[in-house]
Design a protein around this motif. Structure first.
Motif, PDB file in Angstrom:
ATOM      1  N   UNK A   1      53.113  39.831  44.202  1.00 47.11           N
ATOM      2  CA  UNK A   1      52.409  39.654  45.478  1.00 47.11           C
ATOM      3  C   UNK A   1      53.364  39.068  46.514  1.00 47.11           C
ATOM      4  N   UNK A   2      53.359  39.620  47.706  1.00 43.72           N
ATOM      5  CA  UNK A   2      54.227  39.070  48.751  1.00 43.72           C
ATOM      6  C   UNK A   2      53.807  37.651  49.151  1.00 43.72           C
ATOM      7  N   UNK A   3      52.512  37.354  49.018  1.00 43.09           N
ATOM      8  CA  UNK A   3      52.002  36.019  49.351  1.00 43.09           C
ATOM      9  C   UNK A   3      50.674  35.834  48.620  1.00 43.09           C
ATOM     10  N   UNK A   4      50.216  34.600  48.541  1.00 41.35           N
ATOM     11  CA  UNK A   4      48.906  34.349  47.940  1.00 41.35           C
ATOM     12  C   UNK A   4      47.856  34.444  49.038  1.00 41.35           C
ATOM     13  N   UNK A   5      47.099  35.525  49.010  1.00 39.61           N
ATOM     14  CA  UNK A   5      46.057  35.771  50.000  1.00 39.61           C
ATOM     15  C   UNK A   5      44.742  35.772  49.228  1.00 39.61           C
ATOM     16  N   UNK A   6      43.971  34.692  49.377  1.00 40.33           N
ATOM     17  CA  UNK A   6      42.786  34.539  48.518  1.00 40.33           C
ATOM     18  C   UNK A   6      41.740  35.625  48.773  1.00 40.33           C
ATOM     19  N   UNK A   7      41.593  36.056  50.028  1.00 38.79           N
ATOM     20  CA  UNK A   7      40.639  37.137  50.306  1.00 38.79           C
ATOM     21  C   UNK A   7      41.053  38.411  49.572  1.00 38.79           C
ATOM     22  N   UNK A   8      42.349  38.682  49.640  1.00 42.13           N
ATOM     23  CA  UNK A   8      42.853  39.874  48.970  1.00 42.13           C
ATOM     24  C   UNK A   8      42.623  39.769  47.458  1.00 42.13           C
ATOM     25  N   UNK A   9      42.960  38.621  46.895  1.00 40.95           N
ATOM     26  CA  UNK A   9      42.822  38.435  45.447  1.00 40.95           C
ATOM     27  C   UNK A   9      41.363  38.517  45.007  1.00 40.95           C
ATOM     28  N   UNK A  10      40.475  37.941  45.817  1.00 40.42           N
ATOM     29  CA  UNK A  10      39.054  37.984  45.460  1.00 40.42           C
ATOM     30  C   UNK A  10      38.563  39.427  45.434  1.00 40.42           C
ATOM     31  N   UNK A  11      38.928  40.203  46.460  1.00 39.51           N
ATOM     32  CA  UNK A  11      38.509  41.605  46.511  1.00 39.51           C
ATOM     33  C   UNK A  11      39.140  42.427  45.403  1.00 39.51           C
ATOM     34  N   UNK A  12      40.427  42.235  45.217  1.00 46.41           N
ATOM     35  CA  UNK A  12      41.142  42.996  44.196  1.00 46.41           C
ATOM     36  C   UNK A  12      40.563  42.727  42.808  1.00 46.41           C
ATOM     37  N   UNK A  13      40.371  41.453  42.489  1.00 46.46           N
ATOM     38  CA  UNK A  13      39.876  41.138  41.142  1.00 46.46           C
ATOM     39  C   UNK A  13      38.430  41.613  40.977  1.00 46.46           C
ATOM     40  N   UNK A  14      37.653  41.575  42.051  1.00 46.53           N
ATOM     41  CA  UNK A  14      36.268  42.066  41.972  1.00 46.53           C
ATOM     42  C   UNK A  14      36.246  43.558  41.611  1.00 46.53           C
ATOM     43  N   UNK A  15      37.030  44.359  42.330  1.00 42.67           N
ATOM     44  CA  UNK A  15      37.075  45.797  42.047  1.00 42.67           C
ATOM     45  C   UNK A  15      37.620  46.086  40.658  1.00 42.67           C
ATOM     46  N   UNK A  16      38.647  45.346  40.293  1.00 38.58           N
ATOM     47  CA  UNK A  16      39.284  45.538  38.984  1.00 38.58           C
ATOM     48  C   UNK A  16      38.320  45.209  37.853  1.00 38.58           C
ATOM     49  N   UNK A  17      37.700  44.038  37.935  1.00 39.16           N
ATOM     50  CA  UNK A  17      36.885  43.570  36.815  1.00 39.16           C
ATOM     51  C   UNK A  17      35.543  44.295  36.743  1.00 39.16           C
ATOM     52  N   UNK A  18      35.060  44.786  37.881  1.00 41.09           N
ATOM     53  CA  UNK A  18      33.816  45.576  37.837  1.00 41.09           C
ATOM     54  C   UNK A  18      34.031  46.849  37.024  1.00 41.09           C
TER      55      UNK A  18
END
Lengths: 325, 325
Positions: free
Chosen positions: A87-104
Motif C-alpha cells: 500500500x502506498x499509504x494507510x488509508x482507512x476508508x480504502x482498507x475498510x472498503x477493500x476488506x469488506x468486498x474481499x471478505x464478503x
C-alpha cells in the motif's frame, strides 16, 4: 497505524476451518483425507488489472474473484487464502472498503483468510488461494480430445466493452455501461459450475485474458486444435440486445474482439464429449449459469474461427492479452 | 518476450513431488496422510526489503529465504512455493540471475516452484510457501511459559550493520562490510533447526523485523513477559571481533540497536524449558548452527532488557521495525 494494527483491524477474524489462521509465522491447513490441495496465485497491479477509478470494495471482490476463478477451472472447493498487500499509504476508508468486498466474497464461498503480509509500496495485491479436490478429479487443461464440444459459461465480452468505454474508443448508453462495468469490476467466479463439471468436462480453463487466447492454452496442453463458430458472438455477450441494435451499430470486428479476445470475464471455457451434452446443461443449470456450445475440438493443431459459410476469419486482430506483449 | 515464454524459460521445470506444477490454472499438492500444511506469504518491495543495488541472484535467494524462514519457525519441512512477480520490464539478465538464485535455494531445500503469476508493474516479489508438519507438532508463537529459557540461533545484528553502512551512518572495513552484506542479502533460513526443535522448543518465531520486536510477538501470543540480558550483544553479532575492537569503537547503544532491533537476520528466536537445555544444544549442533541463551520468560508481561547489574535499559531507541511506522 502500524502493520500489525492494520492486520488486526481489517483482516483478522476468528479461525473457522483452518487449524491456525492469521498471526503466527505460518497458517496451518489440514486437508481432508483423500483430498489434493489446488493452489493458485494472482497478482493485481493498478493500471494493469484495475483502473485507479475502481471502488475499493469492488477491488477487494475482484482480487479474490480472479483467484477463486482459478479454483473453479480446476473443479476445486475453496478452502482458504493468503493476502499480501503493498500500500502506498494507510488509508482507512480504502482498507475498510477493500476488506469488506474481499471478505464478503470469501464468506460467500466459505474461503477463509489465513495469513499474508502487508508492506508499504506501490499498490499491489497478491492473493494465493487454496482449494480441495478429490485426488485425480481435478479438471485439467490437458484433457481435451478431438471430437469434444467446446463450451463457455455465462456471458463474455462485456468486461472488454466496459474497458473500451473507459478508454473512450466507444461510447455506451448509461445503463449498458453500468452493466458492463459490473462485469469488469465484480466478476462472478464460476465455482459451483467447476464443481458440477467434475466427471463431466474433459478440460477447463478460466477466461481471464480472452476466450480464444485462453482456449489456445487448453488446445496446446491437450495437443489438439479447434474450430470455433464466429456466429455465436452476439449471443455470448450480455449486452447482446444493444450491440445488435441499430443504436449499437457494432461492426462485427469490434464485437468479435470483445467476445473472443476480451479479457476479464472469468467465465469457464471447457470441453466435454458430445455424449455429455445433457450433463453439461444440467451442470450449468444447477450452477445458476448457462453453457453455450461454441465449437468443436479437432485433431489438427491451431484454432480456426469460422463464419457461417465455414470460412476462416483472421485472428490477428483478436489475439489474447499478454501481460508483456 | 511474452509472459508465457518468460515463465517457460526461467521458471518452469519438470514436476517432482507435486501432483501438478506450473502451467495449469492451479497446482496440485498432495500432503502426506497425517500431515498439516504450513502456509506463509511474504511480499518484497524495492527500497523497503532490498536495495536497488542488490544482485538479482542474491535477491532471488532472499525472496525465497524469508519465506523458508517462516516454515522454519513453525518446524515445517519445505514442500513447494508459488511466485508472483511484477516486473517493470523484461530484462533477461535480471531474470536469469534472479531465477538462478531462487531455484538454487529451492533445490537445496527440496522446495518446488509449482505456480504463480507474472505481470508488468513496479518491481514486487510475492512468494507463498508450503511446508508439511505432523498434525499437532508445529512450533507456535503461543507456547512460551514462565521459566522457559529464551534462545536465538546463529548470529544477529550483522544485516543491520550492513544496512547502516549502506546508509552511510557508519563505515566498515571492506572485509567486515562484505561479511555483513552477505548476512543482509543472503540470509540462511534455519529450516534444519526448526525441524530439530519440534518437541524441544515451546515456541518459536523467525527474526525478520528485529530480535526484541519479534520476541514481543511471542510474549504477547503466550501471555507472558521476558527478561533479556543486554550483555549478550557482543557475542551475538558475527562481526563481534570488529565491533569490540579499538578499531570498531562501537558505543553500546549502536551495538544493541543492531543486535536487538536490527531486522533481516532470519534467525530463530525460541523458548524451551530449562530441562531441555541439552536437547536445544544438540538440535543446534545437528542443524549446523548455534543457539545462544539470551534470557528467561517471566510471568510479568512486557520485555525487560537488563544490564549486568540487573538494571533495565531504555528500549525506546531499540524498537522493532514496523512497515508502516
Amino acid at each position: 497505524m502500524g502493520e500489525f494494527d492494520l492486520i488486526a483491524r481489517y483482516f483478522q477474524r476468528p479461525v473457522r476451518r483452518a487449524v491456525l489462521g492469521v498471526g503466527d509465522d505460518c497458517a496451518l491447513l489440514a486437508p481432508a483425507p483423500g483430498m489434493q490441495l489446488a493452489v493458485s496465485s494472482d497478482m493485481l497491479v493498478e493500471g494493469r488489472h484495475f483502473l485507479p477509478t475502481v471502488q475499493p470494495e469492488a477491488l477487494g471482490h475482484k482480487a479474490l474473484a480472479v483467484n477463486l476463478s482459478d479454483l473453479a477451472a480446476c473443479g476445486a472447493q475453496p478452502l482458504a487464502f493468503t493476502l499480501a498487500l503493498a500500500l502506498p499509504r494507510v488509508d482507512e476508508d480504502w482498507l475498510a472498503g477493500f476488506s469488506r468486498g474481499l471478505l464478503a466474497l470469501a464468506d460467500a464461498h466459505g474461503c477463509e483468510l489465513v495469513g499474508g503480509d502487508t508492506t508499504a509500496g506501490p499498490l499491489n495485491i497478491c492473493i494465493t488461494v487454496f482449494g480441495e479436490v478429490p485426488a485425480g478429479q481435478a479438471l485439467l487443461r490437458s484433457g481435451a480430445r478431438a471430437g469434444d464440444d467446446i463450451y463457455v459459461s455465462g456471458t463474455v465480452g462485456d468486461a472488454r466493452l466496459a474497458l473500451e468505454a473507459f478508454r473512450g474508443t466507444l461510447s455506451l448508453p448509461a445503463e449498458v455501461f453500468a452493466a458492463a462495468r459490473q462485469r469488469m469490476e465484480r466478476p462472478t467466479p464460476r465455482v459451483a459450475l467447476g464443481l458440477a463439471l467434475r466427471g463431466v468436462a474433459s478440460s477447463a480453463i478460466d477466461v481471464s485474458d480472452g476466450l480464444l487466447g485462453d482456449l489456445m492454452h487448453v488446445l496446446r496442453a491437450s495437443g489438439v486444435g479447434a474450430r470455433v463458430e464466429a456466429s455465436v458472438a452476439p449471443e455470448l455477450i450480455a449486452a447482446s440486445a444493444y450491440v445488435s441494435s441499430a443504436r449499437g451499430q457494432f461492426d462485427p470486428e469490434t464485437l468479435a474482439t470483445c467476445v473472443f479476445a476480451g479479457g476479464d470475464d472469468y467465465e469457464l471455457a471447457f470441453t466435454a464429449p458430445p455424449a455429455a451434452r445433457d450433463a453439461v446443461q444440467a451442470a450449468a443449470r444447477d450452477a445458476g449459469t448457462r453453457a453455450t456450445r461454441i465449437g468443436v475440438v479437432e485433431a489438427q493443431p491451431g484454432l480456426r474461427l469460422v463464419d457461417g459459410a465455414g470460412h476462416a476469419l483472421d485472428l490477428r486482430r483478436l489475439h489474447g492479452f499478454d501481460h508483456f506483449a
